[in-house]
Design an enzyme around this catalytic site. Sequence first.
Site, mmCIF file in Angstrom:
data_model
loop_
_atom_site.group_PDB
_atom_site.id
_atom_site.type_symbol
_atom_site.label_atom_id
_atom_site.label_comp_id
_atom_site.label_asym_id
_atom_site.label_seq_id
_atom_site.Cartn_x
_atom_site.Cartn_y
_atom_site.Cartn_z
ATOM 1 N N GLU A 114 67.106 30.665 23.033
ATOM 2 C CA GLU A 114 66.552 30.961 24.426
ATOM 3 C C GLU A 114 65.486 32.099 24.355
ATOM 4 O OE1 GLU A 114 67.312 30.042 27.335
ATOM 5 O OE2 GLU A 114 68.376 28.217 26.405
ATOM 6 N N SER A 200 55.737 26.496 5.234
ATOM 7 C CA SER A 200 55.853 25.275 5.900
ATOM 8 C C SER A 200 55.362 23.820 5.387
ATOM 9 C CB SER A 200 54.681 25.384 7.419
ATOM 10 O OG SER A 200 54.945 26.793 7.763
ATOM 11 N N HIS A 330 64.327 19.450 17.239
ATOM 12 C CA HIS A 330 63.614 19.719 15.772
ATOM 13 C C HIS A 330 63.198 21.286 15.869
ATOM 14 C CE1 HIS A 330 61.026 19.606 12.324
ATOM 15 N NE2 HIS A 330 60.345 20.307 13.172
ATOM 16 N N SER A 331 62.619 21.822 16.964
ATOM 17 C CA SER A 331 62.159 23.208 16.961
ATOM 18 C C SER A 331 62.052 23.381 18.400
ATOM 19 C CB SER A 331 60.991 23.476 16.273
ATOM 20 O OG SER A 331 59.937 22.770 17.092
HETATM 21 C C1 TPP Z 1 53.304 18.312 4.535
HETATM 22 C C2 TPP Z 1 53.800 18.388 6.045
HETATM 23 N N1 TPP Z 1 53.557 17.585 6.670
HETATM 24 C C3 TPP Z 1 53.937 17.563 8.055
HETATM 25 C C4 TPP Z 1 54.665 18.738 8.491
HETATM 26 C C5 TPP Z 1 55.273 18.792 10.020
HETATM 27 N N2 TPP Z 1 56.578 18.862 10.022
HETATM 28 C C6 TPP Z 1 57.458 19.845 10.114
HETATM 29 S S1 TPP Z 1 58.976 19.511 9.832
HETATM 30 C C7 TPP Z 1 58.740 17.698 9.773
HETATM 31 C C8 TPP Z 1 59.885 17.097 9.899
HETATM 32 C C9 TPP Z 1 60.889 17.262 8.577
HETATM 33 O O1 TPP Z 1 62.006 16.433 8.545
HETATM 34 P P1 TPP Z 1 63.104 16.532 7.786
HETATM 35 O O2 TPP Z 1 62.407 17.089 6.145
HETATM 36 O O3 TPP Z 1 63.992 15.364 7.757
HETATM 37 O O4 TPP Z 1 63.963 17.804 7.899
HETATM 38 P P2 TPP Z 1 64.487 18.471 9.113
HETATM 39 O O5 TPP Z 1 63.587 19.043 10.343
HETATM 40 O O6 TPP Z 1 65.229 17.210 9.929
HETATM 41 O O7 TPP Z 1 65.766 19.414 8.899
HETATM 42 C C10 TPP Z 1 57.328 17.598 10.080
HETATM 43 C C11 TPP Z 1 56.827 16.394 10.033
HETATM 44 C C12 TPP Z 1 54.844 19.635 7.768
HETATM 45 N N3 TPP Z 1 55.439 20.830 7.774
HETATM 46 N N4 TPP Z 1 54.409 19.500 6.304
#
Ligand code: TPP
Lengths: 439, 368
Positions: A114, A200, A330-331
């Site tokens: 929030e 990240s 997701h965020s």
């Molecule tokens: C190399 C890379 N590519 C793309 C991203 C963008 N990104 C951040 S989180 C995410 C999804 C990750 O999904 P998952 O590993 O299943 O973890 P969850 O978020 O479901 O916990 C993406 C595509 C990133 N952080 N790093």
Amino acid sequence: MALKTGASVLRLNTLRNAAVRYVERVLQLLSTHTRPEVAQNTKYAEFPGAKAPYVTEMKFLNESSYDPIPIYRVLDNSGSVLESREEPSIDKDELVNMYKTMVQLTQMDKILYESQRQGRISFYMTNYGEEGIHVGSAAALSPRDLVFAQYREVGVFLYRGVTVTELINQCYGNHEDPGKGRQMPVHYGNKHFNLVTLSSPLATQMPQAVGAAYALKRQPNNDRCVICYFGDGAASEGDAFAAFNFAATLDCPVILLCRNNGYAISTPTNEQYRGDGIASRGPALGIRTVRVDGTDALAVYNAVKQSREYAIANNKPVLIEAMSYRVGHHSTSDDSTAYRSIEEIQKWTTDESPLHKFKMYLEAKGIWDAEAEKTCLKESRDTVVRTMQEAEKKKRPHWKEMLEDVYYDMPPRIQKQMKQMEEHLKKYPDKYPLDQHQD
Amino acid sequence: MASLVTKKSVLLARLVKNVGDCTKRLSSHFIYYPDNEKPVEGETTKMNMMQAINNAMDLTLKNDPTAVLFGEDVAFGGVFRCALGLQEKYGKDRVFNTPLCEQGIAGFGIGLATAGATAIAEIQFADYIFPAFDQIINEAAKVRYRSGGQFDCGALTIRTPCSAVGHGGLYHSQSPEAFFAHVPGLRVVVPRGPITAKGLLLSCIREKDPCVFLEPKILYRSAAEEVPVEDYTIPLGKAQVLREGDAATLIGWGTQVHVLLEVAQIAEEKLGVKCDVIDLQSILPWDEDTVCNSVKKTGRCLIAHEAPLTSGFGAELAATIQEECFLHLEAPISRVTGWDAPFPHVFEPFYLPDKWRCYQSLTEMLNY
Ligand SMILES: Cc1ncc(C[n+]2csc(CCOP(=O)(O)OP(=O)(O)O)c2C)c(N)n1
């Protein structure tokens, strides 16, 4: 991964009928290497790349050649222990601590989410639905085990002893943030608690975790392992394969724990992979593997505890796939209703809620009740709100921190740049938010 | 927990609005200068940069039956929504999600292009393009050369959001153009707004060389212009002079162009001098003629980019300019850039080559 031949199905059924009692049994089952039926007097090939029987019948394998890898659990949806021998002996205080950590985590998620919406912090990610994986694994580890996390594992940090204050300071990037305001919110790290600072880019931590495990293994009388958390999405990166293969071939005491929460942002697992999830990759690469119900903290606890003992005693990796569901968006940059229905989410917030199950388990044991719940909720919420108010008052680090820690010793070229900025700020002090930073 | 979800979704409308406000509050380091000149005559529609890019891809998918568009989360439109609605329009076999793997996305795109398809690949953030570095540098850039011209992957375009956004920190802010500018065989392009984004992207898609198209993500929504609805291209390898003068040449690309336009305006108001402002647009190959002719005229040159100073693309420009314009220079070439540090979260206002740092540099150059 038992191959579906007449013999192995039978074998599986026998095991099933006997009701798989120990995690050990599950592990055995998974590592059972059943072969296609082979004619007698079969000659074994001696290729360097494979020692296998020759056959005269061509047979392709596919994902349905194997039974699905079973999901180990201890608790049912109402928090009852399914098989008493599987109930771990965790003392009362620790059990309560596990639950309190989950509650604290949920309250932190709720309020910080929030607060991002109100523009107080720039970004946030919640952990809803995965709390059981966090506390179950954290409780089974030694505090000295090294943790390489992805980003949705803050419960592990809390359980280790990182304070809500420290986490919130990080989100605010104030001068008490151990990361000195340099990273986006939720990129925590704490050397004292053996929690390697998050980054990240996905999956980069995986081969790193394996390398760290190799280093630990070489230390005299090593009694530590490494745990590496990663998502079902991250598991598609090249680094994930590298980590699996290095861990297996270089015999590293590492637990590779996949949080399979069904989504990578908007991408559902059926577009992320084919085959039987992440777990099926373990045996294929020579890694001992188990799949657990990630909404059941006790199942996670048992799996991690055994994996840890095995990893350290044998200098071998273990892959754990913890099944769960990403209940939140997701965020704060995401609106998941763009790709999934509210109804789909709902189921995981009730029957399958890790908190709910665990609470009922504690209540049945007589170590938790409505009164305790009320106090705990209030305390957790108050802690977060109070801490946030304090964090907001704290200034950001001195701007010069921007150029520190790039190198161990600042090279002359960066020193020169710092000087330039210093001169510039003298000329244009009112153009920069200097008042928000320490002087 | 159940109430939590419903509550969240109820709050959604309000929340989305707040995000916009947030972006504004957290990133006000530049004023957007919209393009007024249209590259072609005819009907226009107001589009932001996200919509202009969507429009370019829409036209491509419509007119080129071999074209496909893919990347992480592209099916629902991509995290910046540039592909919004395109899967519904063109089907799942043409607009689709890939597994989460940048090296896979780049390699898959090279393969598509090798076999005759037009490939538009999205890398979710430029900061995450590095796992694909090998495929782009060693493969895409070198296919034609190493095969003696038999094969190429010119039909591959890699789009990726880049640069500062106000709160991106280390891994949602980088401007990696210089890494790619070091690789013969690639084209590297950065638009400054909706009109250029559409025209340059269509050029990249049709160009016979593989292109890395870097989209300054802060412009997706903050920049809006009257964009021609029909198909048009803007030539690659050509810079644009956006403002003319004789006192100095200011060179930038992407968001930084807008910073420099404001600097030129401040300089005119405060100092009574006029500057050339050049949008380089194409980083590789770049337009030496336009740049050098301008510097020969003004005798002074300031280059600004968000990426760190050392080995930034400004270094290449400065070296060439001093070689070509040495006798015309009245002052050393000045580079105003991000500092030689990773891109920091809360220090962003101190890190960026903002208008005050550029303006200060310009005044020093004028008084040299
Ligand atoms: C190399 C890379 N590519 C793309 C991203 C963008 N990104 C951040 S989180 C995410 C999804 C990750 O999904 P998952 O590993 O299943 O973890 P969850 O978020 O479901 O916990 C993406 C595509 C990133 N952080 N790093």
